[in-house]
Design an enzyme around this catalytic site. Structure first.
Site, PDB file in Angstrom:
ATOM      1  N   HIS A  24      -5.909  44.084  11.595  1.00  0.00           N
ATOM      2  CA  HIS A  24      -5.608  45.466  11.204  1.00  0.00           C
ATOM      3  C   HIS A  24      -5.244  45.599   9.724  1.00  0.00           C
ATOM      4  O   HIS A  24      -4.162  46.071   9.361  1.00  0.00           O
ATOM      5  CB  HIS A  24      -4.571  46.119  12.123  1.00  0.00           C
ATOM      6  CG  HIS A  24      -3.526  45.190  12.705  1.00  0.00           C
ATOM      7  ND1 HIS A  24      -2.550  44.633  11.955  1.00  0.00           N
ATOM      8  CD2 HIS A  24      -3.333  44.735  13.953  1.00  0.00           C
ATOM      9  CE1 HIS A  24      -1.788  43.872  12.707  1.00  0.00           C
ATOM     10  NE2 HIS A  24      -2.243  43.897  13.923  1.00  0.00           N
ATOM     11  N   HIS A  78       6.997  38.226  22.571  1.00  0.00           N
ATOM     12  CA  HIS A  78       6.473  39.304  21.712  1.00  0.00           C
ATOM     13  C   HIS A  78       5.294  39.950  22.440  1.00  0.00           C
ATOM     14  O   HIS A  78       4.380  39.252  22.877  1.00  0.00           O
ATOM     15  CB  HIS A  78       6.041  38.705  20.376  1.00  0.00           C
ATOM     16  CG  HIS A  78       5.454  39.671  19.410  1.00  0.00           C
ATOM     17  ND1 HIS A  78       5.788  41.004  19.369  1.00  0.00           N
ATOM     18  CD2 HIS A  78       4.555  39.490  18.405  1.00  0.00           C
ATOM     19  CE1 HIS A  78       5.117  41.599  18.399  1.00  0.00           C
ATOM     20  NE2 HIS A  78       4.353  40.701  17.806  1.00  0.00           N
ATOM     21  N   GLU A  80       2.977  42.166  21.343  1.00  0.00           N
ATOM     22  CA  GLU A  80       1.723  42.522  20.659  1.00  0.00           C
ATOM     23  C   GLU A  80       0.551  41.789  21.316  1.00  0.00           C
ATOM     24  O   GLU A  80       0.675  40.641  21.759  1.00  0.00           O
ATOM     25  CB  GLU A  80       1.804  42.209  19.155  1.00  0.00           C
ATOM     26  CG  GLU A  80       0.648  42.852  18.409  1.00  0.00           C
ATOM     27  CD  GLU A  80       0.828  42.958  16.895  1.00  0.00           C
ATOM     28  OE1 GLU A  80       1.784  42.405  16.351  1.00  0.00           O
ATOM     29  OE2 GLU A  80      -0.033  43.619  16.275  1.00  0.00           O
ATOM     30  N   ASP A  82      -2.107  40.241  20.646  1.00  0.00           N
ATOM     31  CA  ASP A  82      -2.657  38.913  20.350  1.00  0.00           C
ATOM     32  C   ASP A  82      -1.908  37.839  21.145  1.00  0.00           C
ATOM     33  O   ASP A  82      -2.358  36.685  21.205  1.00  0.00           O
ATOM     34  CB  ASP A  82      -2.647  38.594  18.844  1.00  0.00           C
ATOM     35  CG  ASP A  82      -1.358  38.920  18.140  1.00  0.00           C
ATOM     36  OD1 ASP A  82      -0.615  39.793  18.620  1.00  0.00           O
ATOM     37  OD2 ASP A  82      -1.078  38.319  17.099  1.00  0.00           O
ATOM     38  N   HIS A 145       8.670  41.216  14.297  1.00  0.00           N
ATOM     39  CA  HIS A 145       8.415  42.429  13.557  1.00  0.00           C
ATOM     40  C   HIS A 145       8.177  43.625  14.491  1.00  0.00           C
ATOM     41  O   HIS A 145       7.781  44.694  13.999  1.00  0.00           O
ATOM     42  CB  HIS A 145       7.207  42.229  12.623  1.00  0.00           C
ATOM     43  CG  HIS A 145       5.889  42.102  13.341  1.00  0.00           C
ATOM     44  ND1 HIS A 145       4.837  42.951  13.064  1.00  0.00           N
ATOM     45  CD2 HIS A 145       5.451  41.281  14.319  1.00  0.00           C
ATOM     46  CE1 HIS A 145       3.801  42.632  13.799  1.00  0.00           C
ATOM     47  NE2 HIS A 145       4.143  41.630  14.582  1.00  0.00           N
ATOM     48  N   ASP A 164       6.069  35.401  16.172  1.00  0.00           N
ATOM     49  CA  ASP A 164       5.322  35.566  14.913  1.00  0.00           C
ATOM     50  C   ASP A 164       6.023  34.940  13.701  1.00  0.00           C
ATOM     51  O   ASP A 164       5.363  34.547  12.727  1.00  0.00           O
ATOM     52  CB  ASP A 164       5.105  37.053  14.624  1.00  0.00           C
ATOM     53  CG  ASP A 164       3.890  37.622  15.333  1.00  0.00           C
ATOM     54  OD1 ASP A 164       3.115  36.860  15.918  1.00  0.00           O
ATOM     55  OD2 ASP A 164       3.718  38.860  15.301  1.00  0.00           O
ATOM     56  N   TYR A 192       1.353  35.450   4.998  1.00  0.00           N
ATOM     57  CA  TYR A 192       1.784  36.017   6.280  1.00  0.00           C
ATOM     58  C   TYR A 192       3.070  36.836   6.093  1.00  0.00           C
ATOM     59  O   TYR A 192       3.198  37.958   6.584  1.00  0.00           O
ATOM     60  CB  TYR A 192       2.013  34.856   7.253  1.00  0.00           C
ATOM     61  CG  TYR A 192       2.197  35.256   8.683  1.00  0.00           C
ATOM     62  CD1 TYR A 192       1.105  35.322   9.543  1.00  0.00           C
ATOM     63  CD2 TYR A 192       3.445  35.568   9.186  1.00  0.00           C
ATOM     64  CE1 TYR A 192       1.271  35.676  10.859  1.00  0.00           C
ATOM     65  CE2 TYR A 192       3.622  35.922  10.502  1.00  0.00           C
ATOM     66  CZ  TYR A 192       2.527  35.980  11.334  1.00  0.00           C
ATOM     67  OH  TYR A 192       2.692  36.342  12.644  1.00  0.00           O
ATOM     68  N   HIS A 225       1.511  31.576  15.610  1.00  0.00           N
ATOM     69  CA  HIS A 225       0.266  31.454  14.835  1.00  0.00           C
ATOM     70  C   HIS A 225       0.364  30.244  13.912  1.00  0.00           C
ATOM     71  O   HIS A 225       1.404  30.011  13.292  1.00  0.00           O
ATOM     72  CB  HIS A 225       0.030  32.680  13.942  1.00  0.00           C
ATOM     73  CG  HIS A 225      -0.161  33.963  14.684  1.00  0.00           C
ATOM     74  ND1 HIS A 225      -1.284  34.244  15.430  1.00  0.00           N
ATOM     75  CD2 HIS A 225       0.632  35.052  14.784  1.00  0.00           C
ATOM     76  CE1 HIS A 225      -1.172  35.455  15.952  1.00  0.00           C
ATOM     77  NE2 HIS A 225      -0.019  35.965  15.583  1.00  0.00           N
TER      78      HIS A 225
HETATM   79 FE1  FEO Z   1       2.866  40.577  16.103  1.00  0.00          FE
HETATM   80 FE2  FEO Z   1       1.001  37.802  16.424  1.00  0.00          FE
HETATM   81  O1  FEO Z   1       1.581  39.501  16.871  1.00  0.00           O
END
Ligand code: FEO
Length: 393
Positions: A24, A78, A80, A82, A145, A164, A192, A225
């Site tokens: 995004h 988290h 989100e 992903d 976040h 994250d 990042y 990640h």
């Molecule tokens: Fe905030 Fe890797 O998702």
């Protein structure tokens, strides 16, 4: 790719995404990974899942360690997507006793998946559960976040699973920080931070103090990640301490877009003026530089000098794009100035100044405007602008 034991009976069971090129708006030319971790004990616990489309890789890695139907608890650090894109499918296979999340996590899971029937167990900072021989302690990290975000800490293994935080969008065959080039890793971690965590810097600072006050001992940080911090894991915490304060170096960015190279000529003269003052300069032509690279370089810069030709009474569209992105990431403590060429009207410099004022970037000069093609005298004005800003850094 194989699952890998990262600590005693704790395994990486995520997926590597070699192909993703955009998150995004954040460019990911080196791909990413969606890390998930499995703790095998009297109770078997899965920490996070992976992005939709990576179920096969995730299940393959899980199956190398256990039968996925044997998962007892799933922890969602988290929400989100992903990290939860595959959650419904994994829930269907594992049918766990507990789906552990923060209170905000439960709200977000319900809003994403509309499953009232899942076995939610809400935890807050300080709560812990035993898995038999190990303990999981939870630390909420609201707005780092997302509102739901939390860490899971396993004291017996000195392991912090940090979702994250401390991550990098970098697809590699290696899983640990000591297996890759150190300067590239720092760059990826900084990129990042600059593109995801920067607006929450004051909260990062507070969280780091809280973690220190809690006396958490860890020798490994496993983010959702990129590489796992196995050697000198404190180093990335030190970097976050530095980045969250946004303490600048003697560095300036010259960011520009140009129609017919007049603004480009001005940008190079501005850069000459800065360099003459001993400033470290990065010149980013938006024809070839991505907004995410601008933010990465801005992280430790004191000044940003913006250049745009005037087009249809406005600035060039790529510059407008960068400024909209930059505004959302709320850089602090910067100074700036603008320049640009024009044919008639010449509004771009005024608009660049307004955009910087809106972002609370201190505009230290009204800027330089040049009609059509700069003369030597015009370029001298640009050198002087760079020099003036350079003296203020
Ligand atoms: Fe905030 Fe890797 O998702």
């Amino acid at each position: 790719m194989q699952s890998i034991e990262i600590k005693n009976n704790i395994f990486w069971v995520g997926a590597v995404d070699w192909d993703v090129r955009d998150f995004h708006g954040y460019s990911t030319p080196d791909g990413s990974t969606y890390n998930a971790f499995l703790l095998k004990d009297e109770k078997t616990v899965l920490f996070d899942t992976v992005k939709k489309g990576f179920k096969e890789d995730h299940l393959k890695h899980l199956s190398q360690v256990i039968d996925p139907e044997q998962i007892d608890y799933i922890v969602v650090n988290h929400v989100e997507m992903d990290h939860t894109g595959c959650l419904p499918e994994i829930m269907e296979i594992a049918r766990p006793e507990k789906l552990i999340c923060s209170s905000q996590g439960k709200k977000a899971l319900l809003a994403h998946f509309h499953r009232e029937d899942w076995p939610y167990e809400v935890v807050k900072t300080g709560d812990e559960i035993s898995t038999g021989t190990k303990t999981i302690k939870f630390i909420e990290t609201r707005m780092l976040h997302w509102p739901d975000s939390m860490f899971s800490y396993i004291p017996e293994e000195k392991l912090l699973i940090s979702q994250d935080a401390f991550g990098q969008h970098w697809a590699t065959g290696e899983r640990f920080n000591d297996q890759v080039n150190a300067s590239e890793l720092r760059y990826q971690a900084a990129k990042y931070y600059a593109n995801i965590l920067l607006p929450y810097s004051s909260m990062v600072e507070r969280l780091l103090s809280e973690i220190q006050a809690m006396g958490l001992e860890f020798d490994m940080i496993a983010p959702d990640h990129g590489l796992i911090w196995r050697s000198n894991a404190e180093q990335v915490v030190d970097w976050y301490s530095e980045w969250c304060k946004q303490t600048p170096c003697k560095k300036a960015l010259v960011v520009f877009d140009s129609m017919w190279r007049s603004t480009e000529m001005m940008a190079k003269s501005v850069a000459d003026g800065l360099m003459a003052e001993g400033v470290s300069v990065r010149v980013l032509n938006l024809d070839v530089s991505h907004r995410a690279d601008v933010m990465t370089e801005l992280l430790d810069a004191k000044a940003v000098l913006l250049g745009s030709s005037t087009l249809n009474n406005g600035m060039l569209p790529r510059m407008a794009d960068v400024l909209a992105y930059m505004k959302g990431l709320r850089p602090q403590g910067k100074i700036g100035a603008a320049f640009g060429s024009y044919g008639w009207g010449g509004e771009a410099v005024r608009l660049l100044n307004s955009a910087m004022e809106e972002m609370k970037i201190e505009v230290v000069d009204p800027g330089v405007r040049v009609n059509y093609v700069p003369t030597d005298e015009d370029l001298k004005l640009c050198v002087d602008l760079g020099s003036k800003v350079g003296k203020l850094i």
